[in-house]
Scaffold this active site. Structure first.
Site, PDB file in Angstrom:
ATOM      1  N   SER A  33       1.064  -1.230   0.045  1.00  0.00           N
ATOM      2  CA  SER A  33      -0.033  -0.253   0.034  1.00  0.00           C
ATOM      3  C   SER A  33       0.822   1.294   0.071  1.00  0.00           C
ATOM      4  O   SER A  33       2.083   1.234   0.565  1.00  0.00           O
ATOM      5  CB  SER A  33      -0.865  -0.098   1.339  1.00  0.00           C
ATOM      6  OG  SER A  33      -1.561   1.443   1.467  1.00  0.00           O
ATOM      7  N   TYR A  54      -2.992  -1.136  10.218  1.00  0.00           N
ATOM      8  CA  TYR A  54      -2.977  -1.393   8.765  1.00  0.00           C
ATOM      9  C   TYR A  54      -1.658  -0.818   8.169  1.00  0.00           C
ATOM     10  O   TYR A  54      -1.157  -1.528   7.295  1.00  0.00           O
ATOM     11  CB  TYR A  54      -4.241  -0.671   7.974  1.00  0.00           C
ATOM     12  CG  TYR A  54      -4.054  -1.051   6.417  1.00  0.00           C
ATOM     13  CD1 TYR A  54      -4.752  -2.049   5.930  1.00  0.00           C
ATOM     14  CD2 TYR A  54      -3.559  -0.177   5.590  1.00  0.00           C
ATOM     15  CE1 TYR A  54      -4.832  -2.276   4.627  1.00  0.00           C
ATOM     16  CE2 TYR A  54      -3.853  -0.202   4.255  1.00  0.00           C
ATOM     17  CZ  TYR A  54      -4.400  -1.258   3.588  1.00  0.00           C
ATOM     18  OH  TYR A  54      -4.156  -1.602   2.406  1.00  0.00           O
TER      19      TYR A  54
END
Length: 250
Positions: free
Chosen positions: A142, A155
């Site tokens: 990400s 996350y």
């Protein structure tokens, strides 16, 4: 060079979103694909993608259950008749909440799916790929592999771990003909991001930060996925490729 005809792939979390788009792209490039997902929707997705060309299979598996993960992986391998050329670790979890309000139970859930399952699935696939003398493992990072994010401590930490895991596994397995790389999507139009896309404060801030002037779509990651799955990337390993419309360069 970019054809995947005759290749066999396992893609986790591919019942919808980015995983589904990548499964479709690999199928269209000629690969036989197994969708490994906890959702019952996987069967419908497999039927939808596999109407023409190479076969598409569905296997139900819970990546938070380590025993079930191994059983599901073996079922997927059996459907591919014992060969795995490509593994895409696309399944992932996110929970947006301040660090002070975040439970350790949620932290553990996110790390189990986003990191531990990726590590174990990669090892299971690598055992087969080492015997074959070749293979492609693609992890989903990400832009939060590089940025801290906001209200996303678990996350972003998990995606930072994926960047390091990708490099580490690449170092160990490159000599066996296995390339381990990662894709780092930016702000994508998926259900995972519906909350911030619809946030009256965050959404305009994000829009202003994307040089491309738009959020990405699942299809925007597919070219990179096919490239990293194909012979065109045989001398590329241990890298994390952003697909973010220029966010990290801003």
């Amino acid at each position: 060079m970019f054809t995947l005809t005759g290749k066999k792939a396992i893609i986790t979390g591919a019942a919808q979103g980015l995983g589904k788009a990548m499964a479709t792209a690999l199928h269209d490039a000629g690969a036989e694909v197994v969708i490994l997902d906890i959702s019952d929707r996987a069967q419908d997705t497999a039927a939808e993608i596999g109407k023409e060309g190479a076969s598409v299979h569905a296997v139900k598996g819970n990546l938070m259950d380590r025993e079930n993960l191994e059983e599901a992986f073996q079922e997927a391998v059996n459907k591919l008749e014992g060969r795995v050329d490509i593994l895409i670790n696309s399944a992932g979890l996110i929970e947006r909440k301040s660090a002070m309000d975040f439970s350790l139970e949620s932290w553990d859930r996110i790390f189990e799916v986003n990191v531990s399952a990726v590590f174990q699935l990669s090892r299971l696939a690598a055992r087969i790929m080492i015997e074959q003398g070749s293979g492609k493992i693609i992890n989903m990072g990400s832009i939060l592999s590089f940025l801290g994010g906001f209200n996303a401590a678990a996350y972003s930490t998990s995606k930072g771990a994926i960047a390091q895991l990708t490099k580490s596994l690449s170092n160990e397995w490159a000599g066996h003909g296995i390339q381990v790389n990662a894709i780092a999507p930016g702000y994508m139009l998926t259900t995972m991001n519906d909350d911030i896309k619809n946030d009256e404060v965050r959404s305009p801030q994000i829009n202003a930060r994307i040089p491309a002037g738009r959020w990405g779509t699942p299809e925007d990651v597919t070219g990179t996925a096919v490239f990293l799955s194909s012979a065109a990337s045989d001398y590329i390993t241990g890298v994390v490729i952003p697909v973010d419309g220029g966010v990290l360069a801003r």
